[in-house]
Design a protein around this motif. Sequence first.
Motif, PDB file in Angstrom:
ATOM      1  N   TRP A  35      32.213  39.479  41.267  1.00 40.70           N
ATOM      2  CA  TRP A  35      33.237  40.283  41.446  1.00 40.70           C
ATOM      3  C   TRP A  35      34.362  39.959  40.270  1.00 40.70           C
ATOM      4  CZ3 TRP A  35      33.109  44.725  44.372  1.00 40.70           C
ATOM      5  CH2 TRP A  35      32.135  44.776  45.346  1.00 40.70           C
ATOM      6  N   TYR A  36      34.906  41.062  39.921  1.00 39.13           N
ATOM      7  CA  TYR A  36      36.044  40.884  38.910  1.00 39.13           C
ATOM      8  C   TYR A  36      37.210  42.034  39.333  1.00 39.13           C
ATOM      9  CZ  TYR A  36      32.855  38.250  35.899  1.00 39.13           C
ATOM     10  OH  TYR A  36      32.027  37.379  35.358  1.00 39.13           O
ATOM     11  N   ARG A  37      38.074  41.820  38.875  1.00 37.74           N
ATOM     12  CA  ARG A  37      39.230  42.604  39.219  1.00 37.74           C
ATOM     13  C   ARG A  37      40.248  42.850  38.008  1.00 37.74           C
ATOM     14  NH1 ARG A  37      42.829  38.813  43.413  1.00 37.74           N
ATOM     15  NH2 ARG A  37      43.759  37.540  42.042  1.00 37.74           N
ATOM     16  N   GLN A  38      40.850  44.125  38.065  1.00 39.69           N
ATOM     17  CA  GLN A  38      41.836  44.217  37.178  1.00 39.69           C
ATOM     18  C   GLN A  38      43.202  44.969  37.650  1.00 39.69           C
ATOM     19  OE1 GLN A  38      40.221  46.792  33.803  1.00 39.69           O
ATOM     20  NE2 GLN A  38      41.924  45.946  32.321  1.00 39.69           N
ATOM     21  N   ARG A  44      41.018  42.380  32.695  1.00 33.31           N
ATOM     22  CA  ARG A  44      39.951  41.995  33.747  1.00 33.31           C
ATOM     23  C   ARG A  44      39.948  40.719  33.962  1.00 33.31           C
ATOM     24  NH1 ARG A  44      34.854  45.969  34.073  1.00 33.31           N
ATOM     25  NH2 ARG A  44      36.648  47.387  33.915  1.00 33.31           N
ATOM     26  N   GLU A  45      39.724  40.207  35.335  1.00 36.96           N
ATOM     27  CA  GLU A  45      39.539  38.681  35.526  1.00 36.96           C
ATOM     28  C   GLU A  45      38.347  38.375  36.533  1.00 36.96           C
ATOM     29  OE1 GLU A  45      42.982  36.957  36.937  1.00 36.96           O
ATOM     30  OE2 GLU A  45      43.168  38.232  38.916  1.00 36.96           O
ATOM     31  N   LEU A  46      37.903  37.201  36.630  1.00 34.54           N
ATOM     32  CA  LEU A  46      36.808  36.960  37.400  1.00 34.54           C
ATOM     33  C   LEU A  46      37.496  36.542  38.704  1.00 34.54           C
ATOM     34  CD1 LEU A  46      33.915  34.314  36.548  1.00 34.54           C
ATOM     35  CD2 LEU A  46      35.366  33.995  38.687  1.00 34.54           C
ATOM     36  N   THR A  49      31.652  34.471  41.454  1.00 36.17           N
ATOM     37  CA  THR A  49      30.382  34.543  40.890  1.00 36.17           C
ATOM     38  C   THR A  49      29.302  33.948  41.643  1.00 36.17           C
ATOM     39  OG1 THR A  49      30.783  32.939  39.157  1.00 36.17           O
ATOM     40  CG2 THR A  49      31.010  35.399  38.736  1.00 36.17           C
ATOM     41  N   TYR A  91      38.845  46.536  41.956  1.00 38.50           N
ATOM     42  CA  TYR A  91      37.674  45.493  41.977  1.00 38.50           C
ATOM     43  C   TYR A  91      36.437  45.941  41.336  1.00 38.50           C
ATOM     44  CZ  TYR A  91      40.689  42.234  44.434  1.00 38.50           C
ATOM     45  OH  TYR A  91      41.746  41.378  44.538  1.00 38.50           O
ATOM     46  N   ASN A  94      29.448  43.215  39.509  1.00 41.13           N
ATOM     47  CA  ASN A  94      29.054  42.737  38.115  1.00 41.13           C
ATOM     48  C   ASN A  94      27.576  42.276  38.305  1.00 41.13           C
ATOM     49  OD1 ASN A  94      28.486  40.713  35.740  1.00 41.13           O
ATOM     50  ND2 ASN A  94      29.514  42.666  35.125  1.00 41.13           N
ATOM     51  N   PRO A 104      30.822  37.617  32.593  1.00 41.31           N
ATOM     52  CA  PRO A 104      30.209  38.658  33.260  1.00 41.31           C
ATOM     53  C   PRO A 104      28.962  39.147  32.595  1.00 41.31           C
ATOM     54  CG  PRO A 104      31.888  39.307  32.005  1.00 41.31           C
ATOM     55  CD  PRO A 104      31.958  38.174  31.809  1.00 41.31           C
ATOM     56  N   TRP A 108      28.067  46.986  35.224  1.00 42.45           N
ATOM     57  CA  TRP A 108      29.311  47.138  36.107  1.00 42.45           C
ATOM     58  C   TRP A 108      29.278  48.098  37.098  1.00 42.45           C
ATOM     59  CZ3 TRP A 108      32.985  43.642  35.759  1.00 42.45           C
ATOM     60  CH2 TRP A 108      33.192  42.773  34.464  1.00 42.45           C
TER      61      TRP A 108
END
Length: 118
Positions: A35-38, A44-46, A49, A91, A94, A104, A108
């Motif tokens: 999962w990543y989020r922006q 976008r950041e981790l 995982t 969110y 990935n 990543p 997506w």
Amino acid sequence: VQLQASGGGQVQAGGSLRLSCVASGISFLFGTVGWYRQAPGKERELVATNTGGSTNYADSVQGRVTISRDNAKNAVFLQMNSLKPEDTAVYFCNYGSGRRLTEPGPYWGQGTQVTVSS
């Protein structure tokens, strides 16, 4: 290949949300899910995982979120507790066929909005 994320919403600070992501066209049996989020105006950041054998969490969410996977259902989940306003972001789930906890993969999901109000 399609990753369908769901479970976002609006909650108050301290609340919880559980995000889900189901894949079609690929198998989660091997590889890394994450999962990543922006957030608005940010890159976008981790978030978290999981390679199946190892898990990695961003420092900002450590202890508050748990990533899990169900390979039989091609699904990955993100349980988020003690949410903070700074967790507000879109969110993204990935997937990649390798075993990379900090990078990543190429696939997506469409993103699901999480909004935490103070």
